[in-house]
Design a protein around this motif. Structure first.
Motif, mmCIF file in Angstrom:
data_model
loop_
_atom_site.group_PDB
_atom_site.id
_atom_site.type_symbol
_atom_site.label_atom_id
_atom_site.label_comp_id
_atom_site.label_asym_id
_atom_site.label_seq_id
_atom_site.Cartn_x
_atom_site.Cartn_y
_atom_site.Cartn_z
ATOM 1 N N ARG A 1 0.818 -1.213 0.000
ATOM 2 C CA ARG A 1 0.000 0.000 0.000
ATOM 3 C C ARG A 1 0.856 1.269 0.000
ATOM 4 O O ARG A 1 0.353 2.351 -0.283
ATOM 5 C CB ARG A 1 -0.947 -0.005 1.202
ATOM 6 C CG ARG A 1 -2.076 -1.048 1.041
ATOM 7 C CD ARG A 1 -2.619 -1.448 2.379
ATOM 8 N NE ARG A 1 -3.085 -0.296 3.112
ATOM 9 C CZ ARG A 1 -4.300 0.202 3.012
ATOM 10 N NH1 ARG A 1 -5.167 -0.363 2.217
ATOM 11 N NH2 ARG A 1 -4.650 1.242 3.706
ATOM 12 N N ASN B 1 1.491 2.631 -3.854
ATOM 13 C CA ASN B 1 0.623 3.606 -4.522
ATOM 14 C C ASN B 1 0.159 4.707 -3.580
ATOM 15 O O ASN B 1 -0.814 5.406 -3.842
ATOM 16 C CB ASN B 1 -0.565 2.916 -5.208
ATOM 17 C CG ASN B 1 -1.448 2.161 -4.238
ATOM 18 O OD1 ASN B 1 -1.200 2.146 -3.038
ATOM 19 N ND2 ASN B 1 -2.469 1.523 -4.748
ATOM 20 N N LEU C 1 -1.256 4.684 -0.668
ATOM 21 C CA LEU C 1 -2.393 4.531 0.247
ATOM 22 C C LEU C 1 -1.888 4.620 1.692
ATOM 23 O O LEU C 1 -2.622 4.977 2.595
ATOM 24 C CB LEU C 1 -3.120 3.203 0.015
ATOM 25 C CG LEU C 1 -3.973 3.098 -1.254
ATOM 26 C CD1 LEU C 1 -4.542 1.700 -1.415
ATOM 27 C CD2 LEU C 1 -5.101 4.117 -1.255
ATOM 28 N N ARG D 1 -2.600 11.631 -7.424
ATOM 29 C CA ARG D 1 -3.719 10.995 -8.127
ATOM 30 C C ARG D 1 -3.327 10.605 -9.543
ATOM 31 O O ARG D 1 -3.681 9.539 -10.035
ATOM 32 C CB ARG D 1 -4.926 11.939 -8.151
ATOM 33 C CG ARG D 1 -5.602 12.086 -6.800
ATOM 34 C CD ARG D 1 -6.995 12.648 -6.941
ATOM 35 N NE ARG D 1 -7.003 13.985 -7.510
ATOM 36 C CZ ARG D 1 -6.891 15.100 -6.794
ATOM 37 N NH1 ARG D 1 -6.769 15.018 -5.489
ATOM 38 N NH2 ARG D 1 -6.899 16.271 -7.371
ATOM 39 N N ARG E 1 -1.200 7.546 -9.376
ATOM 40 C CA ARG E 1 -2.018 6.370 -9.062
ATOM 41 C C ARG E 1 -2.769 5.857 -10.283
ATOM 42 O O ARG E 1 -3.047 4.670 -10.406
ATOM 43 C CB ARG E 1 -3.035 6.719 -7.976
ATOM 44 C CG ARG E 1 -2.452 6.696 -6.589
ATOM 45 C CD ARG E 1 -3.512 7.125 -5.603
ATOM 46 N NE ARG E 1 -3.041 7.091 -4.242
ATOM 47 C CZ ARG E 1 -3.694 7.649 -3.230
ATOM 48 N NH1 ARG E 1 -4.834 8.264 -3.446
ATOM 49 N NH2 ARG E 1 -3.218 7.573 -2.014
ATOM 50 N N GLN E 2 -3.138 6.787 -11.167
ATOM 51 C CA GLN E 2 -3.856 6.374 -12.370
ATOM 52 C C GLN E 2 -2.982 5.489 -13.258
ATOM 53 O O GLN E 2 -3.482 4.781 -14.116
ATOM 54 C CB GLN E 2 -4.337 7.613 -13.133
ATOM 55 C CG GLN E 2 -5.548 8.241 -12.450
ATOM 56 C CD GLN E 2 -5.751 9.693 -12.810
ATOM 57 O OE1 GLN E 2 -5.061 10.234 -13.663
ATOM 58 N NE2 GLN E 2 -6.690 10.337 -12.147
ATOM 59 N N MET F 1 -4.653 -1.794 -9.206
ATOM 60 C CA MET F 1 -4.588 -2.611 -8.000
ATOM 61 C C MET F 1 -5.788 -3.550 -7.962
ATOM 62 O O MET F 1 -6.902 -3.145 -8.291
ATOM 63 C CB MET F 1 -4.573 -1.709 -6.757
ATOM 64 C CG MET F 1 -4.238 -2.444 -5.474
ATOM 65 S SD MET F 1 -3.891 -1.276 -4.144
ATOM 66 C CE MET F 1 -3.341 -2.379 -2.851
ATOM 67 N N PHE G 1 -7.745 -6.658 -5.461
ATOM 68 C CA PHE G 1 -7.887 -6.944 -4.039
ATOM 69 C C PHE G 1 -8.485 -8.332 -3.796
ATOM 70 O O PHE G 1 -9.088 -8.920 -4.684
ATOM 71 C CB PHE G 1 -8.819 -5.909 -3.396
ATOM 72 C CG PHE G 1 -8.432 -4.477 -3.662
ATOM 73 C CD1 PHE G 1 -7.659 -3.768 -2.761
ATOM 74 C CD2 PHE G 1 -8.840 -3.828 -4.825
ATOM 75 C CE1 PHE G 1 -7.306 -2.448 -2.992
ATOM 76 C CE2 PHE G 1 -8.491 -2.506 -5.069
ATOM 77 C CZ PHE G 1 -7.727 -1.828 -4.149
ATOM 78 N N ARG H 1 -10.621 -3.665 -14.899
ATOM 79 C CA ARG H 1 -10.714 -2.303 -14.366
ATOM 80 C C ARG H 1 -9.325 -1.753 -14.040
ATOM 81 O O ARG H 1 -9.011 -0.596 -14.326
ATOM 82 C CB ARG H 1 -11.601 -2.317 -13.115
ATOM 83 C CG ARG H 1 -11.796 -0.961 -12.487
ATOM 84 C CD ARG H 1 -12.740 -1.019 -11.305
ATOM 85 N NE ARG H 1 -12.139 -1.670 -10.146
ATOM 86 C CZ ARG H 1 -12.705 -1.717 -8.937
ATOM 87 N NH1 ARG H 1 -13.893 -1.184 -8.754
ATOM 88 N NH2 ARG H 1 -12.098 -2.320 -7.941
#
Lengths: 233, 343
Positions: B48, B51, B53, B77, B80-81, B85, B87, B152
């Protein structure tokens, strides 16, 4: 014309009902409910969002804001509605220029129901899986994007069922407000029913209110069922 | 390239918790890097920080020459794009269809509607879900939902894909399918993938290099092949042995049964690496030492990214001297031999 004011039969003297004033009272009740509900929804969502966004924040400002919002919500949710109307009379007079009629009921209706709904909105946001919000963050979403693309759509069934419950209690509140002069079915049942000892009017007003509640509940339930995609049907 | 230098993460609260302690790692472009550890080892916290987080308490995470902790707001941001990621619990938006879930990250970056539609459709095809575009996540199986999540994660053409226990909630068959998909993505799109897992199976199947984490520290690091062959630390051995002999208990039962039936004979465990697994070593051994009888107790071959690792349990009977010579022969052929039970 012989008419008794007591006994079971006193409920069924329909000829004594002034239907014109019954329908105009119904109109007033619906108008008060819908108008205040729209404002309650807007204020409640904003207030709920404020409560949610400032929860567990590290910033001192956010904590202060959260505390203020929480105090406001808790205080106005706790005051019994009938007392709130009386308490707000001076403010109502300033805001809408009168303390009589459906319009005069609006400030107290909104101030009592919006905090109630705000709590439900906050709860609905908290029920969203935190991982989903985190996924949006990991994709580089802004806070505004998270609110409009994640929080609101993902909690929409809870928001709608919350507005249904709030709307139904608002109908109850309008009736109460009617007793002290706000108009509507509560007013009619009190003045023409109770004070004029006309039980039939009280009964008819009750049935009309029940029908409004059922319609509200049905619209709410159908909407939730349509937008909730969590369970396959 | 990802460069992790002296990274620690301390959570301050009622009790101070050091989740990650002095981690140094380098992950090369285009490789699949695995980080394995039991739950609570700090691997999720570490990933984490990739990126942003989480931010490291000390140390730096540098991704393609950008120090992540230097980035804030818009810059963070935008970075991050460029990272996807996935989960354990997929984290899809249930209120959106498959197609709308995949277009979600493209909406965030204001890609025109036509374009994001076309891109999402292509990605859905890549992950093998063509025809399910208008289904809602609740209508899909776990494996299918993870495929949507992968599509995604790929929508913004990331340079890096982070996988946080992405197969832990899936059954073994679905796990393998999802791993195949990750492998395909790595090969076809040349995306660096960092895989967090507690399953050695995942590492063996797709990773090139790996790190083992324990109590916040990286205790062992290197190529998957080397670590499987020569695990140094006890915890690594535990992970490797879990994987190498998934039917270990069965084997012990078989060995005990055999020992009961044939009290004589030696039980040895042979381990073959890479090319040796392809050579006819055993038949050659039998030819050289004809006085030996052998009985296969158990055996398995695992494919790793760098080659195959085979294990074989044999019961050896016959001339004692020849058995010893045979072991020498195996040793000479660089087959690891471990005597489970002597004569």
């Amino acid at each position: 014309m012989v008419s008794s004011t007591t006994g079971f039969s006193s409920y069924f003297h329909f000829s004594q009902v002034d239907w014109a004033s019954m329908w105009s009272a119904t109109g007033e009740t619906i108008w008060m409910t819908v108008f205040s509900l729209v404002l309650v929804a807007i204020i409640g969502i904003l207030l709920g969002l404020l409560l949610f966004e400032t929860t567990d924040s590290h910033s001192l400002w956010a904590r202060l804001l959260h505390w203020l919002a929480a105090v406001f919500v808790n205080v106005f949710r706790s005051i019994p509605f009938i007392i709130l109307i009386v308490l707000l009379l001076p403010i109502t007079k300033n805001l809408v220029g009168t303390i009589i009629g459906p319009k005069a009921a609006l400030p107290s209706l909104i101030i009592s129901a919006a905090p109630f709904y705000a709590r439900m909105v906050e709860l609905a946001f908290h029920e969203i899986d935190h991982g989903v919000i985190e996924a949006a963050e990991s994709m580089g979403a802004t806070n505004t994007q998270i609110i409009f693309k994640v929080l609101l759509p993902e909690s929409s069934p809870a928001l709608v069922s919350g507005i249904t419950v709030t709307g139904i209690s608002l109908i109850g509140y309008t009736a109460m407000a009617g007793v002290i002069g706000a108009g509507g079915l509560g007013n009619l049942a009190y003045l023409d029913g109770f004070q004029a000892s006309n039980n039939t009017i009280t009964l008819v007003a009750t049935i009309v209110i029940l029908i409004i509640v059922f319609i509200f509940q049905t619209i709410g339930d159908l909407t939730v069922r349509r937008i909730d995609k969590r369970i396959t049907r | 390239m990802i460069d992790i230098k002296g990274v620690s993460k301390v959570f301050k609260g009622k009790k101070q918790i050091t989740a990650v302690e002095d981690v140094n790692l380098q992950i090369n472009d285009g490789e699949i890097y695995g980080i394995v550890g039991y739950s609570g080892a700090g691997k999720s916290t570490l990933v984490r920080m990739f990126n942003g987080l989480e931010t490291p308490t000390t140390g730096t995470v540098t991704i393609n020459d950008t120090v992540m902790s230097d980035l804030h707001g818009k810059e963070l941001r935008e970075k991050r794009q460029k990272m996807g990621m996935i989960f354990q619990y997929f984290n899809l938006l249930w209120s959106r269809t498959v197609l709308q879930n995949v277009t979600f990250p493209l909406e965030l970056t204001h890609v025109p509607k036509e374009e994001r539609q076309a891109k999402a459709e292509k990605l859905i095809e890549t992950v093998g879900l063509k025809g399910r575009e208008n289904a809602y996540p609740s209508e899909l199986s776990g494996g299918q939902q993870q495929r949507v999540a992968i599509a995604r994660a790929l929508a913004n053409d990331p340079e890096l894909l982070l996988s946080d226990e992405a197969t832990s909630g899936l059954d073994p068959k679905t796990t393998d399918e999802v791993l195949e998909l990750l492998l395909k993505i790595n090969r076809e799109l040349n995306i660096t993938i960092v895989v967090i897992t507690h399953e050695m199976h995942v590492i063996r199947k797709i990773c090139d290099r790996m790190a083992v984490m324990d109590a916040g520290r990286v205790v062992e690091e290197g190529s998957v092949f080397d670590i499987f062959r020569h695990p140094q630390k006890e915890i690594t051995r535990q992970f490797v042995s879990e994987e190498e002999t998934p039917q270990l208990t069965d084997t012990n039962v078989v060995i005990n049964e055999l020992l009961k039936q044939v009290p004589t004979g030696k039980i040895v465990k042979l381990t073959f690496h890479g090319d040796q697994a392809k050579l006819p070593i055993i038949s050659e051994m039998l030819r050289q030492f004809p006085e030996i009888d052998l009985n296969i107790v158990d055996g398995s071959i695992h494919q790793t990214q760098e080659g195959s690792i085979g294990t074989l349990y044999l019961q050896l009977l016959g001339n004692a001297q020849e058995i010893i010579d045979a072991q020498d022969y195996l040793h000479k052929m660089r087959v690891e031999t471990e005597v489970i039970r002597g004569e």
